[in-house]
Every structure is written in structure tokens, then in C-alpha cells.
Motif scaffolding. Sequence first.
Motif, mmCIF file in Angstrom:
data_model
loop_
_atom_site.group_PDB
_atom_site.id
_atom_site.type_symbol
_atom_site.label_atom_id
_atom_site.label_comp_id
_atom_site.label_asym_id
_atom_site.label_seq_id
_atom_site.Cartn_x
_atom_site.Cartn_y
_atom_site.Cartn_z
ATOM 1 N N VAL A 51 37.264 104.676 -69.859
ATOM 2 C CA VAL A 51 37.434 106.067 -70.281
ATOM 3 C C VAL A 51 37.975 106.110 -71.703
ATOM 4 O O VAL A 51 37.523 106.896 -72.537
ATOM 5 C CB VAL A 51 38.398 106.786 -69.300
ATOM 6 C CG1 VAL A 51 38.787 108.153 -69.829
ATOM 7 C CG2 VAL A 51 37.767 106.894 -67.928
ATOM 8 N N PRO A 87 38.057 104.094 -65.598
ATOM 9 C CA PRO A 87 37.879 105.334 -64.842
ATOM 10 C C PRO A 87 38.881 105.424 -63.690
ATOM 11 O O PRO A 87 39.010 104.484 -62.906
ATOM 12 C CB PRO A 87 36.447 105.219 -64.298
ATOM 13 C CG PRO A 87 35.794 104.168 -65.119
ATOM 14 C CD PRO A 87 36.860 103.249 -65.608
ATOM 15 N N THR A 110 35.213 108.237 -73.432
ATOM 16 C CA THR A 110 33.946 108.322 -72.726
ATOM 17 C C THR A 110 33.278 109.693 -72.921
ATOM 18 O O THR A 110 33.961 110.731 -72.915
ATOM 19 C CB THR A 110 34.158 108.033 -71.212
ATOM 20 O OG1 THR A 110 32.894 107.988 -70.568
ATOM 21 C CG2 THR A 110 35.009 109.082 -70.535
ATOM 22 N N ALA A 155 38.851 113.807 -68.652
ATOM 23 C CA ALA A 155 38.570 112.396 -68.360
ATOM 24 C C ALA A 155 39.865 111.593 -68.412
ATOM 25 O O ALA A 155 40.057 110.652 -67.659
ATOM 26 C CB ALA A 155 37.569 111.851 -69.379
#
Length: 334
Positions: free
Chosen positions: A5, A30, A68, A171
Motif C-alpha cells: 500500500v 495491504p 497504491t 488505503a
Amino acid sequence: MTPDVLTVQGLNVSVRDTQLVSDVDLTVGPGERVGLIGESGSGKSLTALSILGLLPDDVVPSGSVRLTGIDHDLIGADERALSRIRGRDLAMVFQEPMTALNPTMRIGDQIAESMLIHHTQPTRTAARAAAADLLDRVQLPADLLRAYPHQLSGGQRQRIVLAIALANDPALLICDEPTTALDVTVQALVLDLIVQGVLARSSALLFITHDLAVVATVCERVLVMYGGRVVESGPVHEVFTNPRHRYTQGLLAASNLEAAAPASGRTNLQAGTASRPRLTTIPGTVPAAGHFPSGCVFRNRCTHATDLCATTPAWSGTPTTGYACHHPAGASHA
Ligand SMILES: Nc1ncnc2c1ncn2[C@@H]1O[C@H](COP(=O)(O)OP(=O)(O)OP(=O)(O)O)[C@@H](O)[C@H]1O
Ligand SMILES: [Mg+2]
């Protein structure tokens, strides 16, 4: 492999001719929760502010910060691009909630506005409904939607800031000492809401704190900073039970953390109890910014330092898991 991310590479931060942060590499995968720890002045907040593009004008970052879904580097991005990203893809919770809230706007309008600005809710009616839902998620009553920030306690305000931060399913959420200014009785609740909030949204978390016990509770991976550099990084249970860098070792000995590895092999980390050993302090003093020694930044406080430490910076491991020490403590990480 799923891309990270956040990918920070070779981050440097300077003010005039003084380098405050040097060569920081940092990734957050992530849904991963990563802690950033280190003494006051070690460069944690400057690292976070560089990622967010919120450094003061005279403080200059270089290196690379990639997020990301964003097709350009955040370092060097213009303010218009950054303000589209902040609050939508990248959200933050700082120590003092009042700085993040508008004192003249009702709570419900502030939460709704954060979604309308980024077009994540189609209408004001939908945004208000989502705001009510977010308030419920941070365990606050719906009648606070009509309140102003000054009518709330510090803990309630920080929960509103968290609701706004999570409103657009970022995110990455960056928290910098989010509970330090709060009454101890609400610290645990706010921490729990942060973790539950990021889990519910599959957001990743970069969590900055002085409190190692909090990192042990909240994070899976940790980076230890000293003198503007990352001196050690790795999984929390490895770094806290088997620190390799002499600074990490000192920081753990000086902390309220009691690390125990029961015979089952499962690592158990918890805040210190009445039976914990006496806290020790790291000898020597932290040099002023820009006056850290060459080679290893910690060598003037380290009883293991040799001539090699004066001339050659060390790093063993991968860019994101390892330690910067020629004479490490403990045993090799498996
Ligand atoms: N605008 C600035 N101008 C000059 N020096 C600065 C500036 N901002 C920070 N510094 C210096 O950079 C170093 C790192 O600061 P930073 O705020 O990142 O530390 P920190 O690790 O977040 O500390 P704390 O735990 O106290 O919040 C400190 O020595 C600080 O005095
Ligand atoms: Mg700070």
C-alpha cells in the motif's frame, strides 16, 4: 505478490543544511499494521508528515513515497494533487484532535463534508446518513451529530477525527501519537476503535508512538528510529523478544514492556506488571539534530562500538527487515 500500500524509499528530510531524516525505507502491505517507534526527536513525525505532504515550507524531503492506486510519486507532488489524495486514499489522526476539527461547524456536517469533498457519497442526504453510521461505529450517540467540537471531551473529539479519517475507506491510515493527549481511561477504547476501524475497512495502518506496549498490542511489524534513521525493523514479536540493534535493546529495557516467550513458543507481549524488572535508561544523551556521529548514529552511546562503527554504516537483512549494527545483540532472526 500483492503490491504494498505504501512504499517509502530513501527518504531524506532536511531543513537548510541540517539533515533530520536519512535514508528511510518503509513499506506497509495491504491491511498491515506497522508501528514506528523511537525516542523524542528521532524523526517519526517528520517521516509521517513527508508521506502526507504536510511538512512546513522550509523543511525539504527527497526520495520516493508511492501509494497504491496513485500513479505518481507523492514527494514533489503539487498541493492540488496531494489534497485530492489526503482524506481519501491517505488519512491521518494526530495527537491533538482540535487541530483537525473546524470549531465553527457541527460534527455531522464535518463528517459529511469529508465524503462530499472527495465524492465518495453522491448527495448530502447520503453523506449525512453515512455520517450517522460512522458515529455509531466510533460508539458515539447520534445526537452528537448536531454538536460543535467544543462541546465534546478530548476522547470524543478524537473519535470524531477517527470517524472522519475512516469515512472514505482510505488505503492507509497514519496515526501519530493518537492517544497520548487523552485520559488513560479512554486511551484503550480509542486504540481499539482504530484497530477495529482499519480492520473493518481493510485499511493499512502506520502507527507512531512512544509506547512500546501499544505497538505490541496494535501492530504486526515495527520500525525503530534513532537519529533520523531506521536502526531496526521486523515483525513485532521478533524485534521485541530478540532485539538485534543495541539501541532497540536499550529502548526495550527502558520501556514498560514485559516481553515473555512462554515454553509453547508462542510469543506473548504485554504491558509491564508489578513483577517487571526495574527500568533502565540508555546511557549518554541524544545529540542535537544534525549532530549525530558518522557511521552508526548510536555509537556515542553504545558500549559495544568499535572503530568499524565510526566509519561504516551497517545494515543486515532486507531493506524492510533487518538491523543497522555491526555488533548485534541476541541471536539471528530465523
Ligand atoms: N521545522 C523544523 N525545523 C527544524 N528542525 C525540526 C523541524 N521539525 C522537526 N525538527 C527536528 O527534527 C528532529 C525530528 O523531529 P520529529 O518531530 O520527527 O521527531 P519525533 O520522533 O516525532 O519526536 P516526538 O516523539 O517528540 O514527537 C527533531 O530534532 C526536531 O527538533
Ligand atoms: Mg512526533
